[in-house]
Design an enzyme around this catalytic site. Structure first.
Site, PDB file in Angstrom:
ATOM      1  N   GLU A 176      -4.699 -13.598 -37.775  1.00 12.96           N
ATOM      2  CA  GLU A 176      -3.618 -13.549 -38.770  1.00 12.96           C
ATOM      3  C   GLU A 176      -3.294 -12.111 -39.171  1.00 12.96           C
ATOM      4  O   GLU A 176      -2.678 -11.856 -40.212  1.00 12.96           O
ATOM      5  CB  GLU A 176      -4.005 -14.399 -39.985  1.00 12.96           C
ATOM      6  CG  GLU A 176      -4.273 -15.867 -39.633  1.00 12.96           C
ATOM      7  CD  GLU A 176      -3.026 -16.750 -39.605  1.00 12.96           C
ATOM      8  OE1 GLU A 176      -2.156 -16.587 -40.459  1.00 12.96           O
ATOM      9  OE2 GLU A 176      -2.916 -17.614 -38.706  1.00 12.96           O
ATOM     10  N   HIS A 252      -5.762 -16.584 -46.772  1.00 10.76           N
ATOM     11  CA  HIS A 252      -5.986 -15.269 -46.157  1.00 10.76           C
ATOM     12  C   HIS A 252      -6.831 -14.452 -47.127  1.00 10.76           C
ATOM     13  O   HIS A 252      -6.734 -14.634 -48.345  1.00 10.76           O
ATOM     14  CB  HIS A 252      -4.661 -14.513 -45.966  1.00 10.76           C
ATOM     15  CG  HIS A 252      -3.783 -15.051 -44.893  1.00 10.76           C
ATOM     16  ND1 HIS A 252      -2.424 -15.233 -45.055  1.00 10.76           N
ATOM     17  CD2 HIS A 252      -4.042 -15.429 -43.623  1.00 10.76           C
ATOM     18  CE1 HIS A 252      -1.894 -15.696 -43.943  1.00 10.76           C
ATOM     19  NE2 HIS A 252      -2.855 -15.842 -43.058  1.00 10.76           N
ATOM     20  N   CYS A 370       1.781  -9.607 -49.033  1.00  6.01           N
ATOM     21  CA  CYS A 370       2.112 -10.368 -47.813  1.00  6.01           C
ATOM     22  C   CYS A 370       3.324  -9.769 -47.122  1.00  6.01           C
ATOM     23  O   CYS A 370       3.471  -9.869 -45.908  1.00  6.01           O
ATOM     24  CB  CYS A 370       2.487 -11.806 -48.135  1.00  6.01           C
ATOM     25  SG  CYS A 370       1.194 -12.787 -48.823  1.00  6.01           S
TER      26      CYS A 370
END
Ligand code: SUG
Length: 446
Positions: A176, A252, A370
């Site tokens: 990721e 995350h 993000c």
């Protein structure tokens, strides 16, 4: 003597199809806002305002372009045939979730675009990039191809920049990107410690892992990235995320920890073995002491950290010390807002807190951190990269005008099948590659 280097932040420009499709099981915001009507224009303008504000403050701020959506080549690969309009009508009728997936504007969250290792850490002293395969979610697994093209176009000089293809696109190598990668260092140009945080171990049936929500990043993926980037043991630490945190919605690591320089700001429940993480990072960090800023559960319950996205903040070097750029939601949740006031008053390394409104993105689980990919660059590397993507007054003006010209201010799930939307998107992106000077990075341009 380490070279002088800066941290550039590359934000994802929100694409014209930004919508709420509830595609991310394990991401609480994505699931709770499913089927809401989105406002792509407002989302893009909120993102541009964030970029502009940071650029005005002297931070090097770049922009990464949105991708072509709905992505017709992916639908063709799944057996849909006919004209674009016929394909859209058929997938909307038979399998609307697939249409939502190929229409997602999820590449805006560029913390997931790639993992980047600065030249001070790598074996060949080049900056290394690996686009993330994002294999945990179908809608995100189609991003890495265009992400790789954009990164190559921006960082094209092979004397300074090395590009790797994404890892094999299977769960065992689920990657990721920078959302699970934090670099600690004495200064940006000095050799650093890259902290790779993984959710699970793919090839060990007995390793601990979450039971409710998926672990998107594996140890095997993190180790492969470190090998590809030529990081020696002195520059890499691998740490497991606390499985209970993943099960509480921390999909995350950047939803529960953020680092900058020698400071690691994290929630006490972030890591499976907190003491070991601090010891390993501390031992490897040279030229500075690790300064942990640990947030206890008693002050900010994990649930409030997830709801506010306190840790999905940008920790930046300001003129008077570090600045924490937080999402507006942090001021709406009393435990978090009170904590932030105490944090600044305490006289630690974080001297200021600033609020950014990125609500459109937050409703899909994407906060300020993000939305950005960090790239540490020396002066020569900064000179060598393509400058057309760097934010300044003129680019901000052009991009806001471009958004006003091409974006809708409401988008529902039904709208995704509208062939006009596809045309609008292609038309806008064609113009955008010209504005940013990126060359032909989209499939429809070939
Ligand atoms: O991958 N949301 C993204 C949010 C990514 C946040 N990134 C970081 N924490 N670095 C995701 O879950 C939701 C799309 C939707 O439901 O429409 C989505 O993809």
């Amino acid at each position: 003597m380490p070279k002088h280097a800066i941290e550039a932040n590359f934000d994802g420009l929100v694409g014209p199809t930004h919508n709420y499709a509830g595609l991310s099981w394990g991401n609480v915001a994505s699931k709770s806002n499913v089927n809401e009507v989105s406002n792509p224009k407002e989302a893009a303008l909120q993102g541009l305002a964030k970029m502009k504000r940071l650029a005005d403050r002297g931070f090097v701020q770049g922009v990464l372009p949105p991708h072509e959506r709905p992505h017709i080549p992916t639908l063709k690969g799944l057996g849909y045939t006919g004209t674009d309009a016929e394909i859209l009508a058929r997938v909307a009728r038979d399998n609307p979730v697939i249409l939502s997936a190929v229409a997602s504007a999820s590449c805006m969250w560029t913390a997931n675009a790639a993992t980047v290792s600065p030249s001070a850490d790598t074996h060949d002293h080049r900056v290394h990039f690996t686009p993330a395969n994002l294999s945990a979610k179908f809608h995100r697994s189609i991003e890495h191809v265009v992400t790789g093209r954009a990164l190559k176009s921006i960082f094209s000089d092979e004397a300074y920049f090395a590009h790797h293809p994404a890892l094999p696109s299977v769960g065992q190598f689920g990657d990721e990107g920078a959302a699970n990668h934090t670099r600690l260092c004495a200064s940006y140009g000095a050799p650093g410690v890259e902290l790779f945080v993984y959710g699970g171990v793919a090839f060990d049936d007995h390793a601990p892992g979450p039971t409710r929500f998926p672990a998107r990043q594996t140890l095997e993926a993190s180790q492969a990235i470190a090998r590809l980037h030529g990081l020696s043991d002195a520059h890499a630490v691998f740490a497991q995320q606390n499985p209970a945190a993943i099960d509480a919605g921390v999909f995350h690591n950047d939803v529960i920890a953020v680092g900058n320089g020698n400071v690691l700001f994290y929630h006490e429940q972030a890591f499976l073995d907190e003491a070991q993480v601090m010891a390993e990072v501390g031992q490897r960090l040279s030229g500075a002491e690790l300064v942990p800023v640990r947030v206890p559960e008693a002050e900010v319950p994990l649930q409030d950290a997830v709801a506010s996205y306190l840790f999905n903040s940008q920790l930046l070097n300001g003129p008077e010390g570090m600045l924490l750029a937080v999402p507006g939601e942090c001021r709406e949740i009393p435990s978090v807002s009170d904590y932030l006031d105490r944090l600044v008053a305490a006289g630690g390394p974080i001297k200021a807190v600033e609020v950014f409104d990125v609500k459109q993105s937050m409703r899909n689980g994407g906060g300020p951190a993000c939305l950005r990919l960090r790239v540490v660059l020396t002066e020569d590397e900064l000179k060598a990269m393509h400058h057309g993507v760097l934010m300044n007054d003129a680019l901000y003006e052009r991009l806001t005008t471009w958004v006003h010209a091409h974006y809708r201010d409401r988008l529902s799930q039904e709208d995704l099948a509208d062939p006009m939307l596809l045309n609008e998107c292609r038309h806008a992106l064609d113009e955008l590659t010209g504005i940013l000077g990126l060359g032909m990075i989209y499939d429809f341009q070939h």
